[in-house]
Design a protein around this motif. Structure first.
Motif, short mmCIF file in Angstrom:
data_model
loop_
_atom_site.label_atom_id
_atom_site.label_comp_id
_atom_site.label_asym_id
_atom_site.label_seq_id
_atom_site.Cartn_x
_atom_site.Cartn_y
_atom_site.Cartn_z
N ARG A 28 0.84 -1.19 0.00
CA ARG A 28 0.00 0.00 0.00
C ARG A 28 0.88 1.25 0.00
NH1 ARG A 28 -3.35 2.45 5.02
NH2 ARG A 28 -4.73 3.89 3.88
N LEU A 29 0.55 2.20 -0.86
CA LEU A 29 1.30 3.44 -0.98
C LEU A 29 0.34 4.61 -0.84
CD1 LEU A 29 3.89 5.03 -1.61
CD2 LEU A 29 3.43 4.67 -4.04
N VAL A 30 0.61 5.49 0.12
CA VAL A 30 -0.25 6.64 0.39
C VAL A 30 0.59 7.90 0.20
CG1 VAL A 30 -1.74 7.81 2.05
CG2 VAL A 30 -1.55 5.31 2.08
N VAL A 31 0.06 8.86 -0.56
CA VAL A 31 0.75 10.13 -0.78
C VAL A 31 -0.13 11.25 -0.23
CG1 VAL A 31 1.82 11.68 -2.44
CG2 VAL A 31 1.82 9.21 -2.87
N VAL A 32 0.40 12.02 0.71
CA VAL A 32 -0.33 13.11 1.35
C VAL A 32 0.23 14.43 0.86
CG1 VAL A 32 -0.94 14.19 3.55
CG2 VAL A 32 -0.72 11.69 3.40
N GLY A 33 -0.64 15.33 0.43
CA GLY A 33 -0.20 16.64 -0.03
C GLY A 33 -1.08 17.74 0.51
N ASP A 34 -0.49 18.83 1.02
CA ASP A 34 -1.31 19.89 1.60
C ASP A 34 -1.97 20.76 0.55
OD1 ASP A 34 1.02 21.11 0.78
OD2 ASP A 34 1.20 22.41 2.52
N GLU A 35 -1.46 20.77 -0.68
CA GLU A 35 -2.11 21.51 -1.75
C GLU A 35 -3.13 20.61 -2.45
OE1 GLU A 35 0.27 24.20 -4.25
OE2 GLU A 35 2.02 23.42 -3.17
N PRO A 36 -4.18 21.20 -3.01
CA PRO A 36 -5.19 20.37 -3.68
C PRO A 36 -4.76 19.90 -5.06
CG PRO A 36 -5.80 22.68 -3.82
CD PRO A 36 -4.59 22.61 -2.93
N PRO A 44 8.77 26.96 -13.44
CA PRO A 44 8.11 27.86 -14.39
C PRO A 44 7.21 28.91 -13.75
CG PRO A 44 7.89 25.56 -15.10
CD PRO A 44 8.38 25.55 -13.68
N LEU A 45 6.89 28.77 -12.46
CA LEU A 45 5.95 29.70 -11.84
C LEU A 45 6.45 31.14 -11.92
CD1 LEU A 45 4.84 27.79 -8.61
CD2 LEU A 45 3.62 27.98 -10.79
N SER A 46 7.76 31.34 -11.74
CA SER A 46 8.31 32.69 -11.75
C SER A 46 8.69 33.15 -13.16
CB SER A 46 9.54 32.76 -10.85
OG SER A 46 10.53 31.84 -11.27
N LYS A 47 8.52 32.27 -14.13
CA LYS A 47 8.95 32.58 -15.49
C LYS A 47 7.76 32.49 -16.45
CE LYS A 47 12.34 29.47 -14.99
NZ LYS A 47 12.62 29.28 -13.56
N LEU A 120 5.97 33.95 -3.75
CA LEU A 120 5.85 33.19 -4.99
C LEU A 120 6.51 31.83 -4.79
CD1 LEU A 120 4.88 32.97 -7.84
CD2 LEU A 120 6.92 34.16 -8.63
N ARG A 121 5.72 30.90 -4.27
CA ARG A 121 6.22 29.56 -4.00
C ARG A 121 5.28 28.49 -4.55
NH1 ARG A 121 11.07 27.08 -2.24
NH2 ARG A 121 10.51 24.95 -1.69
N THR A 122 3.98 28.76 -4.46
CA THR A 122 2.99 27.76 -4.85
C THR A 122 2.23 28.22 -6.09
OG1 THR A 122 1.18 28.72 -3.57
CG2 THR A 122 2.68 27.23 -2.40
N LEU A 123 1.48 27.29 -6.66
CA LEU A 123 0.64 27.62 -7.81
C LEU A 123 -0.38 28.68 -7.45
CD1 LEU A 123 -0.40 27.19 -10.68
CD2 LEU A 123 -1.64 25.17 -9.85
N ASP A 124 -0.95 28.59 -6.27
CA ASP A 124 -1.92 29.60 -5.86
C ASP A 124 -1.28 30.98 -5.71
OD1 ASP A 124 -3.92 27.71 -5.87
OD2 ASP A 124 -3.81 27.30 -3.72
N ARG A 130 -0.10 36.67 -10.92
CA ARG A 130 -0.32 36.82 -12.36
C ARG A 130 -1.53 37.69 -12.63
NH1 ARG A 130 -0.32 31.98 -16.95
NH2 ARG A 130 -2.58 32.02 -17.04
N THR A 131 -2.59 37.51 -11.85
CA THR A 131 -3.79 38.31 -12.01
C THR A 131 -3.48 39.80 -11.78
OG1 THR A 131 -5.23 36.50 -11.35
CG2 THR A 131 -6.12 38.72 -11.15
N ARG A 132 -2.70 40.10 -10.75
CA ARG A 132 -2.39 41.50 -10.46
C ARG A 132 -1.48 42.12 -11.52
NH1 ARG A 132 -0.95 43.84 -4.92
NH2 ARG A 132 -1.70 45.64 -6.15
N LEU A 133 -0.65 41.31 -12.12
CA LEU A 133 0.30 41.84 -13.10
C LEU A 133 -0.32 42.08 -14.48
CD1 LEU A 133 3.43 39.68 -12.23
CD2 LEU A 133 3.13 42.12 -11.79
N THR A 134 -1.56 41.66 -14.66
CA THR A 134 -2.21 41.85 -15.97
C THR A 134 -3.06 43.10 -16.02
OG1 THR A 134 -4.04 40.41 -15.27
CG2 THR A 134 -2.23 39.38 -16.47
N GLY A 135 -3.01 43.93 -15.00
CA GLY A 135 -3.87 45.11 -14.96
C GLY A 135 -3.23 46.38 -15.47
#
Length: 386
Positions: A28-36, A44-47, A120-124, A130-135
């Protein structure tokens, strides 16, 4: 082992899951992640993601077919809150308790917070920024001239924003590259029209109407529409407080990623392996092989010996570095051109030497020579350790 749990569903956690199955573990293999989100690529998040050149589907590190093939239980969007090593149980924030025979800790690190500034660490995080930078054009202040700060500043400049980078050290990336090559990174900022202020820290942020006042240690104040903090990361070990594991800027492990409890290993940004915690992509991808081998064996049989490697894309240039720099190393440009104005059109390759031996290599826009030099460095390290 009947059950192995991986806490952390990012790069290192995914590689650990792959290694478990590749090395024959069929329990049995269980993977727990705090992000959804399923595992995704952070660089690539910063680029490309921030500038809109890449959407979320291009960030995925795996797909539904591979996840099904791994035959793992994915518990995403739930945070681990405790570990009972004696009872071999992982406690989750939603109240569940996971009994496990083996544990891989891959909880990574979190951005060092600065109230009033974007992280700037997570996808969220990246979505919100990104939303703020498009204004439309904004006054952007980036605090921190390290990799995340420099890449984010480059992306903001590419989007047409007016950008200032604040770095407390005399030069950006000084600890990683040394003074001569750190000065090269400073020229990249300035050639792109980005203001770089070094040698002064930030004492606080204040709201002044619709803007933010950034107070500096030298008495000056900058006004910004958007403030972004790239001031480092801290390992995600809070959930392990009270456990028997030794903690100190990460989870303390031996050279094989094994903790004092043989049924528990740690990999990636959270792991302090043999006294070193390396927040590099190579650590997250190369440590799991040895860690899983040792976990399944119940003792340390394998030790990863990767040559540290990182890359950074800034202002249209790719910076690549492999090896370990120490103050006092001699730096020689062996290919290409480097002037006071920065890299020449074809980039350059530089070697760091210590007592006549190459200990690190750096390239700007010189990928093929860098790859050869990196391989040479890896072979030299392997020979020295056998």
């Amino acid at each position: 082992m009947r059950t192995v749990t991986i806490v952390g569903a990012s790069l290192a956690g995914l590689y650990a899951a792959r290694e478990l199955r590749a090395q024959g573990y069929d329990g049995r293999l269980v993977v727990v992640g705090d992000e959804p989100h399923p595992p995704y690529d952070r660089p690539p998040l910063s680029k490309d993601f921030l500038t809109g050149r890449a959407d979320e589907d291009r960030l995925a590190l795996t797909d539904a077919e591979e996840r099904a093939g791994l035959d793992a239980e994915w518990l995403l969007g739930v945070r681990a809150r405790g570990l009972d090593t004696a009872a071999r149980t992982v406690l989750l924030e939603d109240g569940r308790t996971l009994a496990t025979d083996g544990l891989v800790i891959a909880t990574g690190a979190k951005a060092r917070p600065l109230p009033g500034a974007h992280a700037l660490r997570t996808l969220d995080d990246a979505r919100a920024l990104r939303t703020r930078l498009t204004g439309g054009p904004r006054q952007v202040v980036v605090i921190g001239g390290g990799f995340i700060g420099a890449e984010t500043a480059a992306s903001c400049a590419a989007l047409g924003h007016d950008v200032t980078v604040l770095e407390a050290a005399p030069l950006p990336l000084l600890p990683q590259l040394g003074p001569r090559m750190a000065a090269v990174c400073a020229t990249l900022h300035r050639r792109a029209g980005v203001r770089l202020r070094t040698g002064t820290g930030v004492t606080g942020l204040r709201r002044t109407g619709a803007a933010t006042a950034v107070d500096l240690a030298d008495g000056h104040t900058l006004s910004a529409d958007i403030v972004i903090a790239g001031i480092g990361a801290v390992p995600n070990t809070a959930w392990l407080a009270g456990s028997t594991l030794a903690l100190g800027d990460g989870v303390l492990c031996d050279e094989g990623c094994v903790t004092a409890t043989p049924q528990v290993v740690a990999v990636g940004d959270v792991a302090r392996v043999g006294g070193v915690r390396a927040e590099h992509w190579t650590s997250a991808t190369e440590q799991p092989r040895a860690a899983v081998t040792n976990l399944l064996a119940g003792r340390t049989l394998a030790t990863p010996r990767p040559v540290p490697y990182f890359w950074s894309d800034q202002y249209g240039s790719r910076i690549q570095f492999a090896g370990r720099y120490r103050p006092g190393d001699t730096v020689r440009v062996t290919e290409g051109e480097l002037t006071d104005e920065g890299p020449g059109d074809g980039g350059f390759l530089a070697r760091y030497e210590r007592e006549g031996t190459t200990v690190a290599v750096l390239a700007v826009d010189r990928p093929r020579p860098f790859t050869r030099a990196r391989r040479e460095l890896g072979r030299a390290v392997e020979t020295a350790t056998t």
